[in-house]
Design a protein around this motif. Structure first.
Motif, short mmCIF file in Angstrom:
data_model
loop_
_atom_site.label_atom_id
_atom_site.label_comp_id
_atom_site.label_asym_id
_atom_site.label_seq_id
_atom_site.Cartn_x
_atom_site.Cartn_y
_atom_site.Cartn_z
N THR A 61 0.80 -1.24 0.00
CA THR A 61 0.00 0.00 0.00
C THR A 61 0.84 1.28 0.00
O THR A 61 0.32 2.35 0.29
N SER A 100 -6.02 6.70 3.73
CA SER A 100 -5.68 5.92 4.92
C SER A 100 -6.52 4.66 4.95
O SER A 100 -7.51 4.53 4.23
N ASN A 101 -6.13 3.76 5.80
CA ASN A 101 -6.86 2.51 5.91
C ASN A 101 -8.33 2.74 6.26
O ASN A 101 -9.21 2.00 5.81
#
Lengths: 432, 142
Positions: A74, A80-81
């Motif tokens: 990633t 962001s996650n």
């Protein structure tokens, strides 16, 4: 019929100005917030201020599949996650796969693109659509699924395989449209015939959205004549989101929605941007992507571009049918396979000598891949059972890394051709 | 102990393509290798030629020098009398002794019919056969 008339029929000038604004803000964002692309722009000595018109996009550096691999999983993500809501995974060129991520907006634009595309071929809420692309890590199944739901079609998430059952469902549920690979639709036609079912007479199937592998107008003609199904080409790769764009009823090129993607055609050797209408390598810049931006991404498909307004009324640029690849990627039963992946897998098996050949044929409608491998002398056994075990092991390893069934043939050392300059290890005998 | 009871078989890899066996046969001829018995096991993509030859050591070196993929394998050989139950005697003795026959092939030898066998433990197999009173054909006799 249009899904989003305002955007789809936006006057060209307006569309180009919209594209410029999107590009400008995208480049500003990436330069400021994305380390990967910031470093690349720095290395090429390009600054966001250098982008003063749409044509200035050619000053920006290219992105390659290798970049996705180098930044696995990633490192290239710009979300962001907590913002990323989905992953899809496709095969990479060697060991590591290619991972793509999506924010909720990314999924929204993907679905929007498909809603426009399906509407443009006349698929809507009165239709029952069978999605016979693979569901799961592959983008085809879920992509078409959400697109078809968006336009209000009744979706049958059939996935791949169990062809006879799929045909029964087409018949019993009155399926009117299908999304799958062209070769799979031909296979469906062949199997239906064996079952005594005439697709034209016994089913309501009338439209097919076909892609994920190369096909030709001859194949279209064959499908339409034998099955009475009108076939449309769909295009997209996982780096773009997945299958996204189709032909309209005019069927003279794939409409690449201009607010979502900016397309260029380049000379694959020099990287120079080519004139409209010239054949070259497609380069895409995704204008809306959040999780994983794609700037001047080299897809490696060969096509040409047409900016003329289409008789259907859409103003988006159209690309012609993909006529080939500028790399050695193979598409086997809809799955992308790089010879380098095969090599990577084979070289890890100690009993093999490293020489191999890949032979691709089409039997009936289905692709068949045979991989001939040379065994090392010490791996030779007088027992057939040992040799069969070795063959089965190689097949299982290939299945594991390529996610596709390949048949392996064991050869004695020295039997396969040796190459002095550029190796020609792939023999593709298919006619599309 | 085995006094020639263990016989060296040559196993040769043959690609399953027209003309490959003929090529191997021509190499055997060129190298002046005489075969007493042979067997061909095949799979879809390749075959294995198993041969009992005069002077297996010399033949092995000659074939290797010709680039042929060849391997030496220990096999044993029993005489099969021309009476019902002859094969049973040997197989039964192996079964009781826990010896596994991996493959075998019968051949009409110079004096009698013989059966070549690849077993998991040739030394023990020779012992079992001798104990059961089954006559082994030795390398000197083939």
């Amino acid at each position: 019929m249009f899904w989003n008339t305002k955007i789809e029929c936006m006057p060209s000038e307006e569309l180009r100005s919209l594209q410029y604004r999107e590009l400008k803000s995208l480049v500003n964002n990436l330069y400021s917030f994305n380390k990967f692309y910031h470093d690349r722009m720095k290395a090429e000595n390009v600054h966001p201020d250098d982008i003063a018109c749409l044509a200035d996009i050619s000053k920006l550096p290219f992105m390659y599949k290798q970049d996705l691999r180098d930044n696995y999983p990633t490192n290239m993500f710009t979300a962001s996650n907590s913002e990323v809501v989905r992953y899809h995974v496709s095969s990479g060129t060697t060991g590591k796969p290619t991972l793509v991520g999506y924010t909720r907006n990314d999924l929204g634009y993907w679905t929007e693109a498909l809603a426009r595309s399906l509407t443009s071929v006349g698929i809507g809420s009165d239709d029952t659509m069978q999605v016979s692309y693979g569901y799961g890590l592959f983008t085809g199944g879920l992509g078409l699924h959400y697109g078809a739901e968006k336009v209000g079609a009744t979706v049958l998430p059939a996935g791949t395989g169990s062809t006879e059952r799929q045909i029964e469902l087409i018949k019993d549920l009155g399926v009117t449209a299908i999304a799958c690979t062209p070769s799979y639709l031909v296979h469906i036609g062949d199997v239906a015939k064996k079952m005594g079912i005439d697709i034209r007479r016994d089913t309501k199937l009338r439209k097919a959205v076909l892609g994920a592998e190369p096909w030709s107008d001859n194949m279209r003609k064959h499908i339409e004549e034998t099955m009475g199904v009108r076939a449309y080409d769909i295009y997209g790769t996982s780096e773009m989101a997945g299958p996204m764009f189709t032909e309209c009823e005019e069927r003279n090129g794939i409409h690449m929605a201009g607010d979502i993607v900016y397309c260029e055609i380049i000379d694959p050797d020099s990287g120079e941007v080519l004139e409209e209408g010239q054949k070259g390598e497609l380069v895409v810049t995704m204008l809306k992507k959040e999780a994983m931006p794609m700037i001047r991404y080299r897809i490696k498909d060969i096509t040409s571009i047409d900016n003329e307004e289409c008789p259907c009324g859409r103003t988006s640029p159209r690309i012609s049918r993909i006529s080939g690849r500028s790399d050695d990627m193979l598409i086997i039963r809809g799955i992308n396979v790089f010879p380098s992946q095969i090599e990577y897998t084979l070289l890890r098996i100690p009993q093999l000598a490293g020489h191999y050949m890949i032979i691709v044929t089409r039997e009936g409608a289905l692709d068949r891949m045979v991989i001939q491998v040379e065994i090392k002398e010490e791996a030779f056994s007088d027992k057939i059972e040992d040799m069969n075990k070795l063959r089965a092991y190689v097949e299982a390893e290939l299945k594991k890394y390529l996610n596709i069934a390949a048949e392996v043939e064991l050869k004695a050392p020295g039997e396969l051709p040796r190459f002095e300059s550029k190796a020609k290890r792939v023999i593709d005998k298919r006619v599309f | 102990m085995t006094d020639g009871s263990i016989i060296t078989q040559l196993s040769i890899f043959v690609n399953n393509e027209p003309g490959r066996l003929a090529y191997i046969a021509s190499v055997l001829k060129e190298c002046d290798i005489n075969m007493h018995a042979f067997n061909l096991a095949e799979s879809a993509d390749f075959g294995i030629l198993r041969a009992i030859v005069d002077d297996p050591e010399g033949a092995y070196e000659k074939l290797k020098a010709k680039g042929v993929i060849v391997r030496k394998t220990d096999v044993i050989c029993v005489s099969i009398e021309d009476t019902p139950g002859a094969l049973f005697k040997a197989a039964d003795a192996f079964g009781k002794a826990g010896i596994n026959i991996e493959y075998g092939y019968a051949y009409s030898g110079r004096k009698e019919s013989v059966f070549y066998m690849r077993v998991n433990d040739p030394v023990k197999a020779v012992q079992v056969l001798e104990d059961s009173g089954i006559r082994l054909v030795t390398s000197g006799e083939v």
